[in-house]
Design a protein around this motif. Sequence first.
Motif, PDB file in Angstrom:
ATOM      1  N   GLY A  87       0.804  -1.218   0.000  1.00  0.00           N
ATOM      2  CA  GLY A  87       0.000   0.000   0.000  1.00  0.00           C
ATOM      3  C   GLY A  87       0.835   1.265   0.000  1.00  0.00           C
ATOM      4  N   ASP A  88       0.161   2.388  -0.173  1.00  0.00           N
ATOM      5  CA  ASP A  88       0.814   3.696  -0.162  1.00  0.00           C
ATOM      6  C   ASP A  88       0.908   4.177   1.287  1.00  0.00           C
ATOM      7  OD1 ASP A  88       0.750   3.466  -2.897  1.00  0.00           O
ATOM      8  OD2 ASP A  88      -1.018   4.743  -3.130  1.00  0.00           O
ATOM      9  N   ILE A  89       2.126   4.539   1.689  1.00  0.00           N
ATOM     10  CA  ILE A  89       2.376   4.878   3.092  1.00  0.00           C
ATOM     11  C   ILE A  89       2.937   6.289   3.185  1.00  0.00           C
ATOM     12  CG2 ILE A  89       3.613   4.241   5.201  1.00  0.00           C
ATOM     13  CD1 ILE A  89       3.832   1.399   4.064  1.00  0.00           C
ATOM     14  N   LYS A  90       2.334   7.083   4.043  1.00  0.00           N
ATOM     15  CA  LYS A  90       2.831   8.420   4.355  1.00  0.00           C
ATOM     16  C   LYS A  90       3.192   8.453   5.828  1.00  0.00           C
ATOM     17  CE  LYS A  90       1.508  13.341   4.439  1.00  0.00           C
ATOM     18  NZ  LYS A  90       0.427  14.313   4.129  1.00  0.00           N
ATOM     19  N   SER A  91       4.411   8.857   6.114  1.00  0.00           N
ATOM     20  CA  SER A  91       4.883   8.881   7.497  1.00  0.00           C
ATOM     21  C   SER A  91       5.212  10.307   7.920  1.00  0.00           C
ATOM     22  CB  SER A  91       6.132   8.003   7.655  1.00  0.00           C
ATOM     23  OG  SER A  91       6.672   8.150   8.948  1.00  0.00           O
ATOM     24  N   ILE A  92       4.615  10.729   9.027  1.00  0.00           N
ATOM     25  CA  ILE A  92       4.939  12.020   9.653  1.00  0.00           C
ATOM     26  C   ILE A  92       5.707  11.733  10.928  1.00  0.00           C
ATOM     27  CG2 ILE A  92       3.998  14.105  10.727  1.00  0.00           C
ATOM     28  CD1 ILE A  92       1.570  13.843   8.914  1.00  0.00           C
ATOM     29  N   ALA A  93       6.846  12.376  11.081  1.00  0.00           N
ATOM     30  CA  ALA A  93       7.692  12.164  12.252  1.00  0.00           C
ATOM     31  C   ALA A  93       7.486  13.295  13.252  1.00  0.00           C
ATOM     32  CB  ALA A  93       9.156  12.091  11.837  1.00  0.00           C
ATOM     33  N   TYR A  94       7.256  12.932  14.503  1.00  0.00           N
ATOM     34  CA  TYR A  94       7.105  13.904  15.587  1.00  0.00           C
ATOM     35  C   TYR A  94       8.295  13.796  16.528  1.00  0.00           C
ATOM     36  CZ  TYR A  94       2.186  14.097  14.118  1.00  0.00           C
ATOM     37  OH  TYR A  94       1.017  14.241  13.393  1.00  0.00           O
ATOM     38  N   THR A  95       8.805  14.949  16.964  1.00  0.00           N
ATOM     39  CA  THR A  95       9.955  14.914  17.859  1.00  0.00           C
ATOM     40  C   THR A  95       9.988  16.147  18.753  1.00  0.00           C
ATOM     41  OG1 THR A  95      12.371  14.597  17.956  1.00  0.00           O
ATOM     42  CG2 THR A  95      11.529  16.073  16.253  1.00  0.00           C
ATOM     43  N   GLN A  96      10.754  16.039  19.818  1.00  0.00           N
ATOM     44  CA  GLN A  96      11.021  17.161  20.707  1.00  0.00           C
ATOM     45  C   GLN A  96      12.530  17.353  20.818  1.00  0.00           C
ATOM     46  OE1 GLN A  96       8.842  15.592  24.181  1.00  0.00           O
ATOM     47  NE2 GLN A  96       7.557  17.427  24.113  1.00  0.00           N
ATOM     48  N   PHE A  97      12.930  18.552  21.215  1.00  0.00           N
ATOM     49  CA  PHE A  97      14.352  18.810  21.447  1.00  0.00           C
ATOM     50  C   PHE A  97      14.502  19.669  22.693  1.00  0.00           C
ATOM     51  CE2 PHE A  97      12.590  21.008  17.733  1.00  0.00           C
ATOM     52  CZ  PHE A  97      12.515  22.318  18.180  1.00  0.00           C
ATOM     53  N   ILE A  98      15.653  19.533  23.338  1.00  0.00           N
ATOM     54  CA  ILE A  98      15.902  20.220  24.603  1.00  0.00           C
ATOM     55  C   ILE A  98      17.387  20.551  24.694  1.00  0.00           C
ATOM     56  CG2 ILE A  98      16.348  18.097  25.912  1.00  0.00           C
ATOM     57  CD1 ILE A  98      14.832  19.359  28.265  1.00  0.00           C
ATOM     58  N   PHE A  99      17.717  21.657  25.359  1.00  0.00           N
ATOM     59  CA  PHE A  99      19.128  21.989  25.569  1.00  0.00           C
ATOM     60  C   PHE A  99      19.543  21.583  26.975  1.00  0.00           C
ATOM     61  CE2 PHE A  99      17.048  25.789  27.288  1.00  0.00           C
ATOM     62  CZ  PHE A  99      17.794  26.050  28.446  1.00  0.00           C
ATOM     63  N   GLU A 100      20.829  21.325  27.125  1.00  0.00           N
ATOM     64  CA  GLU A 100      21.415  21.086  28.442  1.00  0.00           C
ATOM     65  C   GLU A 100      22.415  22.207  28.723  1.00  0.00           C
ATOM     66  OE1 GLU A 100      20.602  18.964  30.671  1.00  0.00           O
ATOM     67  OE2 GLU A 100      19.175  17.838  29.430  1.00  0.00           O
ATOM     68  N   PRO A 101      22.292  22.875  29.883  1.00  0.00           N
ATOM     69  CA  PRO A 101      23.244  23.950  30.206  1.00  0.00           C
ATOM     70  C   PRO A 101      24.679  23.441  30.161  1.00  0.00           C
ATOM     71  CG  PRO A 101      21.423  23.916  31.778  1.00  0.00           C
ATOM     72  CD  PRO A 101      21.298  22.669  30.955  1.00  0.00           C
ATOM     73  N   GLY A 102      25.576  24.315  29.706  1.00  0.00           N
ATOM     74  CA  GLY A 102      26.972  23.923  29.594  1.00  0.00           C
ATOM     75  C   GLY A 102      27.656  23.775  30.940  1.00  0.00           C
ATOM     76  N   SER A 103      28.811  23.143  30.911  1.00  0.00           N
ATOM     77  CA  SER A 103      29.604  22.942  32.120  1.00  0.00           C
ATOM     78  C   SER A 103      30.183  24.259  32.625  1.00  0.00           C
ATOM     79  CB  SER A 103      30.739  21.950  31.824  1.00  0.00           C
ATOM     80  OG  SER A 103      31.639  21.887  32.897  1.00  0.00           O
ATOM     81  N   ASP A 104      30.464  24.332  33.936  1.00  0.00           N
ATOM     82  CA  ASP A 104      31.118  25.502  34.516  1.00  0.00           C
ATOM     83  C   ASP A 104      32.630  25.439  34.331  1.00  0.00           C
ATOM     84  OD1 ASP A 104      28.707  26.525  35.403  1.00  0.00           O
ATOM     85  OD2 ASP A 104      28.820  25.453  37.318  1.00  0.00           O
ATOM     86  N   ILE A 105      33.134  24.301  33.904  1.00  0.00           N
ATOM     87  CA  ILE A 105      34.582  24.111  33.727  1.00  0.00           C
ATOM     88  C   ILE A 105      34.961  24.474  32.301  1.00  0.00           C
ATOM     89  CG2 ILE A 105      36.466  22.447  33.809  1.00  0.00           C
ATOM     90  CD1 ILE A 105      34.775  20.812  35.774  1.00  0.00           C
ATOM     91  N   PRO A 106      35.899  25.402  32.123  1.00  0.00           N
ATOM     92  CA  PRO A 106      36.304  25.800  30.762  1.00  0.00           C
ATOM     93  C   PRO A 106      36.827  24.602  29.979  1.00  0.00           C
ATOM     94  CG  PRO A 106      37.186  27.310  32.404  1.00  0.00           C
ATOM     95  CD  PRO A 106      36.635  26.148  33.156  1.00  0.00           C
TER      96      PRO A 106
END
Length: 465
Positions: A87-106
């Motif tokens: 059959g004919d298939i149409k796929s929609i992809a759902y996603t989320q994204f998130i940031f992680e704060p950087g380290s305090d160490i240079p």
Amino acid sequence: MEINLLTRIINYIMKFLNRNVIFFFIYLFSCDQTSEIGIDELLSDKKEKIKVHYAEIPLEVSNIYYDSVRTDDGELYFGKINDQVFGDIKSIAYTQFIFEPGSDIPPIPGEVSENYYAPNDSSIFDSARLYLKLSKVFGDFSDDEQEVTLSQIEDTLFSSALYTSNKFTEISPPRGIIGFTRFKFLNRDTFLTIPIKDTYGKFLLNKIISGVQNVELMDQLRGAALIPGEANSQIFGFDLEDSKSKLVVYFNNPIALDGFPEMDSLEYVFRFNSPITKHYSYYDISRSSSDLSLVDGLSKNEKFNVNDKIYWQPASGIFPLIDLGNFHIFADTAKNIVLNKVQIVTGPTEIPNTLPPPKTHYYIAKENNALNPIGIISNPENNIIMRDNAYFSSESDPAEYVYDSIISFSYKGESTIFFQELISGTIKAKKIISYPDNPNIFNQLVIDKNKFYLKVFYTKYKDSN
């Protein structure tokens, strides 16, 4: 009364004849292959009382259709294909994204520490890009251009929820479009790059500058959808675990603030594979013009047969349903036996064939052909065929049947203890379903119904009387 008695006698005779026909058919395939398990040598001095046998038992197979499979584990799929068979298939992809704060160490000179250099009040937005590592492709292997639209969605995705292929999440109106591109698939090292609209990129940058918490921002964003173009001819799988799969906001810091020097060509990274993000794929399948057009008229969990073939495409809900009736007839007829080795075999497939699923498990089907997903986890012994050693330990690993694409072009795996438990009555199973550990794959197989059978090596004890 006489009619009822006659009917019962006829039914009994027919049942007896059917069992003997099956057993005779098994006998025709029996041959001396006991050397495969090396037992003849061990029993050479006991052959007067013990006899070793080999039999091939044909299995009755049908297809089963499930209206959805889980798509929130593993790879993310997006695209559109036209398949004459499935059959004919149409796929929609759902996603989320998130940031992680950087380290305090240079960071160490010459190395990169993700999100260490944060934007400040002087930061100037440059651009934003979404990158996805392509891992699989299905459909037309041409160099036709494909389209993808990245859009916001109306409802938040929840990390604790279960998402299946028939779950459609509303997509924001055209004003919710945040990215678009055209691309060609070259090879599996290809990265999909989607330019993000400046308004959306600046919104993300300003939120980071304001000090927003990462979870709060993710909830505000809700998630995004990857929508294929109407003329697309391929479905793609994305590897969200790859380090290069990310959304990046590029910016410059023209003024030294908060202890950070003046710098340009900086980036702030959002990831898809956090434990608190969610992703899944929705499939819209039209079979009206396909070989499996009858599926759309089936009742829930109804089995079907088409053209003496067995069809298998897990992501679209099409699976082989295997009846173990012939094995039960064999076990009832062949008395005083101990199983030495039992293999479930599927194949050989036709060469060339479409790419079959790389491996499978066998789940025990209920009377209505359904699976017991809770029982598979809580009580695997009675819901899935496990590895032989798992029946004697605390392990519950399912048996694996791997497709041999080099020599035999077949699926083959050993399940001796399971079938011995069937004989003893410890386990009850009439039907099993060939079901991969992750059903969210578009690999497919079309095979003749007579390519499913058991290889049984067994020891028969002669009656001492």
